[in-house]
Design a protein around this motif. Structure first.
Motif, mmCIF file in Angstrom:
data_model
loop_
_atom_site.group_PDB
_atom_site.id
_atom_site.type_symbol
_atom_site.label_atom_id
_atom_site.label_comp_id
_atom_site.label_asym_id
_atom_site.label_seq_id
_atom_site.Cartn_x
_atom_site.Cartn_y
_atom_site.Cartn_z
ATOM 1 N N VAL A 120 0.654 -1.318 0.201
ATOM 2 C CA VAL A 120 0.194 0.314 0.000
ATOM 3 C C VAL A 120 0.611 1.344 -0.225
ATOM 4 N N MET A 121 1.965 1.065 0.858
ATOM 5 C CA MET A 121 2.690 2.212 0.697
ATOM 6 C C MET A 121 3.534 2.456 -0.701
ATOM 7 N N PHE A 122 3.622 1.752 -1.219
ATOM 8 C CA PHE A 122 4.431 2.025 -3.118
ATOM 9 C C PHE A 122 2.867 2.098 -3.892
ATOM 10 N N LEU A 123 2.350 1.750 -3.243
ATOM 11 C CA LEU A 123 1.196 2.387 -4.508
ATOM 12 C C LEU A 123 0.737 3.580 -3.995
ATOM 13 N N ALA A 124 0.777 4.286 -2.545
ATOM 14 C CA ALA A 124 0.216 5.464 -1.963
ATOM 15 C C ALA A 124 1.587 6.865 -2.680
ATOM 16 N N GLU A 125 2.530 6.309 -2.883
ATOM 17 C CA GLU A 125 4.101 6.390 -3.672
ATOM 18 C C GLU A 125 3.406 6.375 -4.545
ATOM 19 N N LEU A 138 -11.153 -5.535 -7.835
ATOM 20 C CA LEU A 138 -11.346 -5.521 -9.060
ATOM 21 C C LEU A 138 -11.801 -3.740 -8.774
ATOM 22 N N VAL A 139 -12.591 -3.102 -8.432
ATOM 23 C CA VAL A 139 -13.300 -2.122 -7.646
ATOM 24 C C VAL A 139 -11.481 -1.102 -7.685
ATOM 25 N N LEU A 140 -10.643 -1.646 -6.860
ATOM 26 C CA LEU A 140 -10.089 -0.567 -6.769
ATOM 27 C C LEU A 140 -8.140 -0.055 -8.154
ATOM 28 N N VAL A 141 -8.927 -0.990 -9.245
ATOM 29 C CA VAL A 141 -8.206 -0.469 -10.730
ATOM 30 C C VAL A 141 -9.001 0.754 -11.193
ATOM 31 N N PRO A 142 -10.923 1.158 -10.972
ATOM 32 C CA PRO A 142 -11.087 2.783 -11.767
ATOM 33 C C PRO A 142 -9.663 3.096 -10.634
ATOM 34 N N VAL A 143 -10.448 3.493 -9.274
ATOM 35 C CA VAL A 143 -10.031 4.524 -8.020
ATOM 36 C C VAL A 143 -9.026 4.697 -8.025
ATOM 37 N N ALA A 144 -7.719 3.410 -8.189
ATOM 38 C CA ALA A 144 -6.450 4.191 -7.569
ATOM 39 C C ALA A 144 -5.876 5.226 -8.687
ATOM 40 N N PRO A 145 -5.640 4.611 -10.102
ATOM 41 C CA PRO A 145 -6.150 3.613 -10.945
ATOM 42 C C PRO A 145 -5.064 2.809 -11.495
ATOM 43 N N MET A 146 -5.386 1.852 -11.090
ATOM 44 C CA MET A 146 -4.276 0.522 -11.783
ATOM 45 C C MET A 146 -4.284 0.100 -12.916
ATOM 46 N N GLY A 147 -3.377 -0.556 -13.143
ATOM 47 C CA GLY A 147 -3.215 -0.815 -14.640
ATOM 48 C C GLY A 147 -3.339 -2.954 -15.056
ATOM 49 N N TRP A 148 -2.852 -3.395 -16.433
ATOM 50 C CA TRP A 148 -3.899 -4.267 -16.360
ATOM 51 C C TRP A 148 -2.259 -5.475 -15.268
ATOM 52 N N LEU A 149 -1.460 -5.327 -14.715
ATOM 53 C CA LEU A 149 -1.010 -6.126 -14.021
ATOM 54 C C LEU A 149 -1.751 -6.780 -13.285
ATOM 55 N N TYR A 150 -2.168 -5.371 -12.023
ATOM 56 C CA TYR A 150 -3.328 -5.276 -11.437
ATOM 57 C C TYR A 150 -4.364 -6.213 -11.099
ATOM 58 N N ALA A 151 -4.929 -5.538 -12.599
ATOM 59 C CA ALA A 151 -6.818 -6.369 -12.842
ATOM 60 C C ALA A 151 -5.917 -7.479 -13.100
ATOM 61 N N GLY A 152 -4.970 -7.869 -14.134
ATOM 62 C CA GLY A 152 -4.861 -9.405 -14.283
ATOM 63 C C GLY A 152 -4.744 -10.664 -13.540
ATOM 64 N N LEU A 183 1.131 -7.810 -3.739
ATOM 65 C CA LEU A 183 2.196 -7.702 -3.891
ATOM 66 C C LEU A 183 2.002 -7.473 -6.036
ATOM 67 N N ALA A 184 1.109 -7.951 -6.563
ATOM 68 C CA ALA A 184 0.648 -7.378 -8.004
ATOM 69 C C ALA A 184 0.738 -5.515 -7.295
ATOM 70 N N VAL A 185 0.029 -5.134 -6.434
ATOM 71 C CA VAL A 185 -0.862 -3.954 -5.820
ATOM 72 C C VAL A 185 0.761 -2.501 -6.094
ATOM 73 N N ALA A 186 1.749 -3.268 -5.209
ATOM 74 C CA ALA A 186 3.530 -2.949 -4.916
ATOM 75 C C ALA A 186 3.303 -2.840 -6.623
ATOM 76 N N VAL A 187 3.678 -4.348 -7.303
ATOM 77 C CA VAL A 187 4.229 -3.488 -8.850
ATOM 78 C C VAL A 187 3.552 -3.061 -9.427
ATOM 79 N N ASP A 188 2.444 -3.247 -9.479
ATOM 80 C CA ASP A 188 2.164 -2.423 -10.980
ATOM 81 C C ASP A 188 2.584 -1.152 -11.406
ATOM 82 N N PRO A 189 2.087 0.705 -10.113
ATOM 83 C CA PRO A 189 2.649 1.801 -9.803
ATOM 84 C C PRO A 189 4.305 1.125 -10.709
ATOM 85 N N LEU A 190 4.477 0.661 -10.433
ATOM 86 C CA LEU A 190 6.336 0.342 -10.878
ATOM 87 C C LEU A 190 6.022 0.871 -12.875
ATOM 88 N N VAL A 191 4.985 -0.755 -13.107
ATOM 89 C CA VAL A 191 5.222 -0.624 -14.198
ATOM 90 C C VAL A 191 3.837 -0.456 -14.900
#
Length: 309
Positions: free
Chosen positions: A39-44, A235-249, A296-304
């Motif tokens: 969550v810290m990665f996502l917030a940042e 899946l609600v996180l996808v539009p809210v954050a927003p998240m990409g394909w890595l997290y969604a998949g 883990l996907a929550v952390a990595v998704d913002p990076l890629v």
């Protein structure tokens, strides 16, 4: 050369330390921290400060350790009756009540002051609230009174998502709330299979876990319902954050496997399968894998970040 008395003293000291560590239930702490750092990665929206991550983890470990210690003290009577918990330090007498309470109190003060001085006041307040929710709300008020104990008592286990976000931003926002709800809906289908496996233990201790109060089919239906809501919430996180394909998949695949395993458990219960043949621990173990992979996907998704649409 070490003398025999000195060696015995060292061994005794190590056992004493190990007993206090056992009070804090380290395996539960590990699971809580799995939801904090991502969550810290996502917030940042990237890699947060290493020092901030370490500081938040130190505070989180002390906070969770305090809550678990108070739980160990209060539950020592029922732990004595359950085979799974009969070797805990409060049962064996390796740690006395007064010493454990002092230990828990020190950890509470230390974690709160640490968060306030090193992280921020919002995280300190959330940490203190988490301790109160688990030690008082769940342990003292809910666990022995209602079969829905783990549902509402599980709120304490959701708090690391808010603490991780607030550590970075100094506030709480909707993405953190969504992840809070993911853990909220994850907790029952994570814990009820364990309660099914150890149903006799809970019945002996007169703890009204849902599998003690209701049959396997009724429990299985609730597990399935919570599993579907959990996956939908993820899946609600996808539009809210927003998240990409890595997290969604990842959320879709991991969630589909979770739901499939929940339905397997319900199907077996409907066929009249009971006891170990139900294999409830399969879902329990997978639930840990699920939350680890999704976060883990929550952390990595913002990076890629690969935007959808």
């Amino acid at each position: 050369m070490t003398t025999a008395p000195a060696a015995a003293t060292t061994l005794s000291a190590r056992r004493r330390v190990a007993a206090f560590v056992a009070l804090t239930k380290p395996r539960i702490i590990e699971l809580l921290l799995v939801t904090t750092v991502p969550v810290m990665f996502l917030a940042e929206r990237g890699v947060p400060s290493l020092w901030l991550v370490v500081a938040t983890l130190v505070g989180g470990i002390m906070s969770a350790a305090a809550a678990n210690t108070f739980n160990s003290v209060y539950d020592r009577d029922i732990d004595r009756l359950m085979h799974r918990t009969s070797s805990r330090p409060m049962v064996t007498g390796e740690v006395g009540v007064r010493a454990a309470l002092v230990f828990g109190g020190v950890l509470t003060v230390a974690s709160t002051v640490w968060f306030a001085l090193v992280v921020n006041l919002v995280s300190a307040a959330l940490s203190l609230l988490a301790i109160a929710l688990y030690a008082v709300g769940y342990t003292m008020l809910l666990k022995r009174r209602t079969s829905q104990n783990i549902v509402w008592g599980g709120i304490a286990g959701c708090m690391p998502t808010l603490i991780g976000w607030s550590a970075v931003t100094g506030s709480v926002a909707w993405p953190a709330v969504v992840l809070f709800l993911v853990i909220f809906f994850w907790t029952p289908p994570h814990y009820w299979p364990l309660s099914m496996a150890f149903r006799d233990d809970y019945a002996t201790a007169e703890v009204p876990m849902l599998p003690v109060e209701r049959g396997p089919v009724a429990v299985g239906r609730q597990i399935v319902a919570y599993s579907w809501v959990m996956v939908a919430t993820s899946l609600v996180l996808v539009p809210v954050a927003p998240m990409g394909w890595l997290y969604a998949g990842t959320a879709v695949v991991a969630g589909a496997l979770f739901i499939a395993e929940a339905h397997r458990l319900l199907g077996a219960a409907k066929r009249g399968v009971v006891g170990p043949a139900l294999k409830p621990m399969r879902l329990f173990h997978y639930s840990i894998t699920y939350v680890t992979v999704v976060f883990l996907a929550v952390a990595v998704d913002p990076l890629v970040y690969l935007p959808i649409g």
